[in-house]
Design a protein around this motif. Structure first.
Motif, PDB file in Angstrom:
ATOM      1  N   GLY A 160      51.070 -49.128  34.949  1.00  0.00           N
ATOM      2  CA  GLY A 160      52.492 -49.435  34.990  1.00  0.00           C
ATOM      3  C   GLY A 160      53.017 -49.843  33.632  1.00  0.00           C
ATOM      4  O   GLY A 160      52.283 -50.375  32.803  1.00  0.00           O
ATOM      5  N   GLN A 161      54.279 -49.550  33.382  1.00  0.00           N
ATOM      6  CA  GLN A 161      54.996 -49.970  32.186  1.00  0.00           C
ATOM      7  C   GLN A 161      54.247 -49.627  30.890  1.00  0.00           C
ATOM      8  O   GLN A 161      54.200 -50.419  29.953  1.00  0.00           O
ATOM      9  N   VAL A 183      51.160 -54.190  36.173  1.00  0.00           N
ATOM     10  CA  VAL A 183      50.446 -52.974  36.570  1.00  0.00           C
ATOM     11  C   VAL A 183      50.098 -53.075  38.052  1.00  0.00           C
ATOM     12  O   VAL A 183      49.835 -54.156  38.566  1.00  0.00           O
ATOM     13  N   GLU A 184      50.122 -51.930  38.723  1.00  0.00           N
ATOM     14  CA  GLU A 184      49.833 -51.885  40.150  1.00  0.00           C
ATOM     15  C   GLU A 184      48.614 -51.019  40.409  1.00  0.00           C
ATOM     16  O   GLU A 184      48.329 -50.082  39.656  1.00  0.00           O
ATOM     17  N   ALA A 185      47.911 -51.324  41.484  1.00  0.00           N
ATOM     18  CA  ALA A 185      46.713 -50.579  41.857  1.00  0.00           C
ATOM     19  C   ALA A 185      47.065 -49.106  42.084  1.00  0.00           C
ATOM     20  O   ALA A 185      48.082 -48.790  42.701  1.00  0.00           O
ATOM     21  N   THR A 186      46.201 -48.236  41.560  1.00  0.00           N
ATOM     22  CA  THR A 186      46.408 -46.793  41.731  1.00  0.00           C
ATOM     23  C   THR A 186      45.596 -46.238  42.886  1.00  0.00           C
ATOM     24  O   THR A 186      45.801 -45.103  43.291  1.00  0.00           O
ATOM     25  N   GLY A 187      44.626 -47.021  43.380  1.00  0.00           N
ATOM     26  CA  GLY A 187      43.738 -46.542  44.422  1.00  0.00           C
ATOM     27  C   GLY A 187      42.541 -45.793  43.864  1.00  0.00           C
ATOM     28  O   GLY A 187      41.676 -45.338  44.602  1.00  0.00           O
ATOM     29  N   ARG A 188      42.471 -45.669  42.547  1.00  0.00           N
ATOM     30  CA  ARG A 188      41.348 -44.992  41.893  1.00  0.00           C
ATOM     31  C   ARG A 188      40.446 -46.025  41.230  1.00  0.00           C
ATOM     32  O   ARG A 188      40.823 -47.171  41.019  1.00  0.00           O
ATOM     33  N   THR A 189      39.260 -45.573  40.866  1.00  0.00           N
ATOM     34  CA  THR A 189      38.318 -46.390  40.111  1.00  0.00           C
ATOM     35  C   THR A 189      38.236 -45.818  38.710  1.00  0.00           C
ATOM     36  O   THR A 189      38.147 -44.595  38.543  1.00  0.00           O
ATOM     37  N   GLN A 216      46.852 -56.166  44.452  1.00  0.00           N
ATOM     38  CA  GLN A 216      47.517 -54.885  44.241  1.00  0.00           C
ATOM     39  C   GLN A 216      48.332 -54.850  42.950  1.00  0.00           C
ATOM     40  O   GLN A 216      48.787 -53.793  42.537  1.00  0.00           O
ATOM     41  N   ARG A 217      48.462 -56.006  42.303  1.00  0.00           N
ATOM     42  CA  ARG A 217      49.303 -56.080  41.101  1.00  0.00           C
ATOM     43  C   ARG A 217      48.819 -57.211  40.202  1.00  0.00           C
ATOM     44  O   ARG A 217      48.392 -58.257  40.668  1.00  0.00           O
ATOM     45  N   PHE A 218      48.863 -56.949  38.899  1.00  0.00           N
ATOM     46  CA  PHE A 218      48.556 -57.965  37.884  1.00  0.00           C
ATOM     47  C   PHE A 218      49.588 -57.850  36.768  1.00  0.00           C
ATOM     48  O   PHE A 218      50.166 -56.785  36.555  1.00  0.00           O
ATOM     49  N   GLU A 219      49.778 -58.932  36.043  1.00  0.00           N
ATOM     50  CA  GLU A 219      50.555 -58.880  34.803  1.00  0.00           C
ATOM     51  C   GLU A 219      49.565 -58.983  33.646  1.00  0.00           C
ATOM     52  O   GLU A 219      48.800 -59.935  33.557  1.00  0.00           O
ATOM     53  N   ILE A 220      49.593 -57.967  32.770  1.00  0.00           N
ATOM     54  CA  ILE A 220      48.724 -57.956  31.590  1.00  0.00           C
ATOM     55  C   ILE A 220      49.523 -58.474  30.411  1.00  0.00           C
ATOM     56  O   ILE A 220      50.662 -58.050  30.183  1.00  0.00           O
ATOM     57  N   LEU A 221      48.931 -59.374  29.653  1.00  0.00           N
ATOM     58  CA  LEU A 221      49.539 -59.930  28.448  1.00  0.00           C
ATOM     59  C   LEU A 221      48.743 -59.473  27.238  1.00  0.00           C
ATOM     60  O   LEU A 221      47.522 -59.605  27.218  1.00  0.00           O
TER      61      LEU A 221
END
Length: 89
Positions: free
Chosen positions: A51-52, A35-41, A6-11
């Protein structure tokens, strides 16, 4: 229930900064965002995360950023988007 994270950190890292194996170095990011999942594709067919100031399509199986907008724009040339190692709480 989805088993996708449901969440990842992007670098965001400079492509020219590489480690000994030739891969971009994740230990000196120029910017990062959780960033968190939006539920969309996304248009790429992968789940959309946001996110952010970042919006990304991420393949959760390979932890690869397939598409990315940073502050509404495409990624600048010379930058690479990586997923931070390990889980993001």
């Amino acid at each position: 229930m989805s088993t996708e994270p449901q969440r990842f950190e992007i670098l965001l890292v400079a492509e020219h900064a590489k480690n000994r194996s030739g891969a971009p170095q994740a230990d000196h990011p120029l910017r990062s965002a959780v960033v968190e999942a939006t539920g969309r594709t996304g248009a790429s067919g992968y789940p959309r995360y946001a996110g952010q100031g970042m919006e990304a399509d991420i393949d959760p199986a390979t932890r690869t950023v397939e598409a990315l907008l940073v502050d509404g724009s495409e990624l600048d040339p010379g930058l690479t988007a990586l997923i931070a190692p390990g889980p993001t709480a």
